[in-house]
Scaffold this motif. Structure first.
Motif, mmCIF file in Angstrom:
data_model
loop_
_atom_site.group_PDB
_atom_site.id
_atom_site.type_symbol
_atom_site.label_atom_id
_atom_site.label_comp_id
_atom_site.label_asym_id
_atom_site.label_seq_id
_atom_site.Cartn_x
_atom_site.Cartn_y
_atom_site.Cartn_z
ATOM 1 N N VAL A 9 0.886 -1.165 0.000
ATOM 2 C CA VAL A 9 0.000 0.000 0.000
ATOM 3 C C VAL A 9 0.920 1.210 0.000
ATOM 4 O O VAL A 9 1.780 1.344 0.868
ATOM 5 C CB VAL A 9 -0.896 0.038 1.253
ATOM 6 N N SER A 11 1.407 5.570 -0.898
ATOM 7 C CA SER A 11 1.031 6.915 -1.314
ATOM 8 C C SER A 11 2.332 7.643 -1.650
ATOM 9 O O SER A 11 3.406 7.040 -1.603
ATOM 10 C CB SER A 11 0.267 7.649 -0.206
ATOM 11 N N HIS A 45 -8.332 4.138 -0.586
ATOM 12 C CA HIS A 45 -8.167 3.467 -1.885
ATOM 13 C C HIS A 45 -9.438 2.719 -2.274
ATOM 14 O O HIS A 45 -9.836 2.733 -3.437
ATOM 15 C CB HIS A 45 -6.980 2.504 -1.847
ATOM 16 N N LYS A 50 -7.850 4.498 -7.972
ATOM 17 C CA LYS A 50 -6.612 5.143 -8.408
ATOM 18 C C LYS A 50 -6.650 6.657 -8.262
ATOM 19 O O LYS A 50 -5.623 7.306 -8.112
ATOM 20 C CB LYS A 50 -6.298 4.767 -9.853
ATOM 21 N N SER A 52 -7.463 8.260 -5.824
ATOM 22 C CA SER A 52 -7.066 8.636 -4.464
ATOM 23 C C SER A 52 -5.580 8.950 -4.369
ATOM 24 O O SER A 52 -5.136 9.546 -3.390
ATOM 25 C CB SER A 52 -7.392 7.494 -3.496
ATOM 26 N N ILE A 54 -3.449 6.611 -4.113
ATOM 27 C CA ILE A 54 -2.917 5.503 -3.312
ATOM 28 C C ILE A 54 -2.883 4.256 -4.184
ATOM 29 O O ILE A 54 -3.858 3.914 -4.844
ATOM 30 C CB ILE A 54 -3.783 5.269 -2.062
ATOM 31 N N SER A 55 -1.752 3.583 -4.168
ATOM 32 C CA SER A 55 -1.572 2.366 -4.947
ATOM 33 C C SER A 55 -1.708 1.165 -4.019
ATOM 34 O O SER A 55 -1.155 1.154 -2.921
ATOM 35 C CB SER A 55 -0.182 2.396 -5.581
#
Length: 153
Positions: A9, A11, A45, A50, A52, A54-55
């Motif tokens: 996770v 950012s 997320h 996507k 957001s 955040i991956s």
């Protein structure tokens, strides 16, 4: 759901990378160690994807329980073959009903709590803290040592 699941996770400012190996994982730690931040990133997320910023990389869905505490059983039973993250703010995680649901579920559960979970059969090898190194956060195993309270007489 069996096997080890690798989760990343990320950012722009933070990165959490960890493996979930068993159906119950416990994350413990002091305040401001990053436990709730991890849940916030996952929740953001799941709401905005996507967009957001955040991956999330995972071979199975990752969900954060954030629903009505009175409907926890119905909500959790709807998830299948997922990693479900639950914060300590929900007292149902200490109940026998929750323990029965976890044991019958196809999900893996990541429980963030500082309190013991007496009703759940989890491994001491799956209790983690979060160690912070720069901008990256890595779950670090927390080990407990047994010692004798009473000496032999």
């Amino acid at each position: 759901m069996k096997n080890k699941h690798h989760v990343v996770v990320e950012s722009k400012r933070l990165k959490y990378e960890f493996d979930i190996k068993r159906n119950i994982t416990v994350i413990q730690g002091d305040s401001a160690s990053g436990k709730t931040t991890l849940l916030d990133l996952l929740g953001t997320h799941s709401r905005f994807g996507k967009e957001s910023g955040i991956s999330l990389q995972s071979d199975v869905p990752c969900v954060v329980f954030g629903g009505d505490a009175g409907l926890w059983k119905t909500i959790l039973e709807a998830y299948q073959d997922s990693i479900v993250f639950i914060d300590e703010d929900y007292p149902f995680i200490y109940s026998k009903d929750f323990a029965e649901l976890v044991q019958a579920s196809s999900n893996y559960f990541v429980l963030i709590t500082r309190q013991p979970l007496y009703n759940l059969p989890y491994s001491v090898q799956e209790i983690y803290g979060i160690r912070t190194t720069g901008k990256y956060h890595y779950p670090e195993q927390v080990y407990h040592e047994f010692y004798r309270i009473y000496n032999d007489f």
